[in-house]
Structure formats: C-alpha cells, structure tokens
Design a protein around this motif. Sequence first.
Motif: not given
Length: 300
Positions: A176-186, A216-234
């Motif tokens: 989330v931090a990487l995608n959000t920061h990239a979006g802010f810099r854009g 747009g970049s923030i939402l992408t980060g949220l999606k990626v973070g959700w996928a990572f979190a769901w896999r890590t949880l299981i």
Amino acid sequence: MNAVLKTVPPAGQPQPYERPEIVRQPAVHDSAAIQRPLSTFENLYRHSGVRKVMILLLLALVWEVYGRWLDNALLFPSFSDTVRAFFGGIGSGVLIDRAAVSMKTLLIGYSIGIALATLLTTLAISSRIGTDFLETLTSMFNPLPAIALLPLALIWFGLGNGSIVFVLVHSVLWAVALNTHAGFRGVSQTMRMVGQNYGLKGFKLVRLILIPAAFGSILTGLKVGWAFAWRTLIAAELVFGVSSGSGGLGWFIFENRNQLETANVFAGLFFVILIGLCVENFIFATIERKTIRRWGMQNH
C-alpha cells in the motif's frame, strides 16, 4: 456590366490542364444488414460478468471431468464431491464460523497496515527525509516474505491472533505504501501549488489534493495489499492458526488434511477462492466504479 477576365499564358508555355470533375455515386448497401439487431449470445457476450461466469463454468467442467477420469476421491475429488462437501460445511455452520474468524483477523491486520502506510506516505510527501525513510524501509522489508517472519512472530507474540496480525501488517504495509507514494509523486506540480496557495499543508494537502488525484494508484495498492494479506492469513493459519480451540479457514484445511478428508480440504480452498472473487468483483469493483471511473480517471 461585369466582365470576366481570363488569364491566358504566354505563347510557348504549356497550357494548364483542366481536369473534369468526377462525381462518384456512393455504393448502395443493404441497410437491413447494418441495422441487424444483435443476437442473444452477442448481447450476453458483451458483458464482462457473463464472460467471467462462462470461464468459471468451463473450469468447473474440466475439474469434474478430470476428477471422474482419475476416480480417486482421496487424491483428487471431483467438482460435484467438492460442492457437496462445501454445502455440507455451510449447512453445519463450520465453514461460516471459520470464515468469520479469518475475516475478523484479516480486517484487523489490514486496517493497521493501511493506517501505518498512510502515516509513512504522509511523512514521505511532506519532507525529503520522510521520502528517504520510506524508500529505505521499503527496499529493506518489501522483498521479505511475510511468512518468513512467523518464527519471530511466535517469539514476540506467542501462539494466537497477535502473531497473525503482525505478519498481516507486514504483508499489507509495503504494498500500500509503495503504490500510494508512487501515486502521490505522479500528481502534477500545478495541483500541489494550487493546494498550497489555499494554505493546505501536511495531512490536509494529502487528504484534499493528493488522495483524490492519486486514487487510482491507491486503489491498486489496496487490491495488492488485500491479495497479499489474504494469502498470508491462510498460510499463517495453516501453521499456527488455532487459538482457544478455534481457528480460521487455514486451520480448517489443515485439520481435514490430517483426517484425510480431501473433499473438505477442497471445499475450504473453494471457499477461500470464492471470498477472494467476491471481494475483488463486488467490493473493489464498486469502489472503482463510484470513484475513478465516475471521475473520468479510467476507461470503462
């Protein structure tokens, strides 16, 4: 009386070529072919949801055929056996209870990860030292798999939800931090200057200017973070996901694997996939439709 003057070229020079006008009549086509209504199949095929359902049905058919051909329910149950086990778990309430435990833990870790990512990106966008700090941390910890932190989590937080939340925060934070920061810099410098001219600084500048522009970049980060979190949880629940006599979906899969209930194992995996599809195609798709598509920031 008006006179029309005609220029005549001097002798010895070539006469100008006068090209007669050519009028071409447009070809006559059958208007009925142009106005032909789309067939039922063509109307259905235009919808992405219908196409995705067709793909899922095709995969289910391949699963069923292979399971029946293999004829070994212990090794690979058919799709129909998995569906029966799935509805049996839903009817008994076991799968619902396990999914509720997993989702509760996931939401805690996901929320903490988003909050920390917001804090880090706000610091990074506010000062150069904050940018260096975020880039240094992400380069150090982002390549580190969250599941590799399980031994440390066990030592620090013991066996239970605290350890799982710790690895979930790690899996969510950096994506989330990487995608959000990239979006802010854009975001263009003009928009930043407009916000600063209105006296916006720090978190107000981020909330009112940068977040809408970079959503747009923030939402992408949220999606990626959700996928990572769901896999890590299981994965974490498969290892030590039981606490106080109950566990999540990962522990349900692990228990049934030990009992050689392969159909229930597939039913648990099927439920994990189903939850992931619902979150992606309903929650995130609704957010995307009501924000970046509505604002004209993305093509439909």
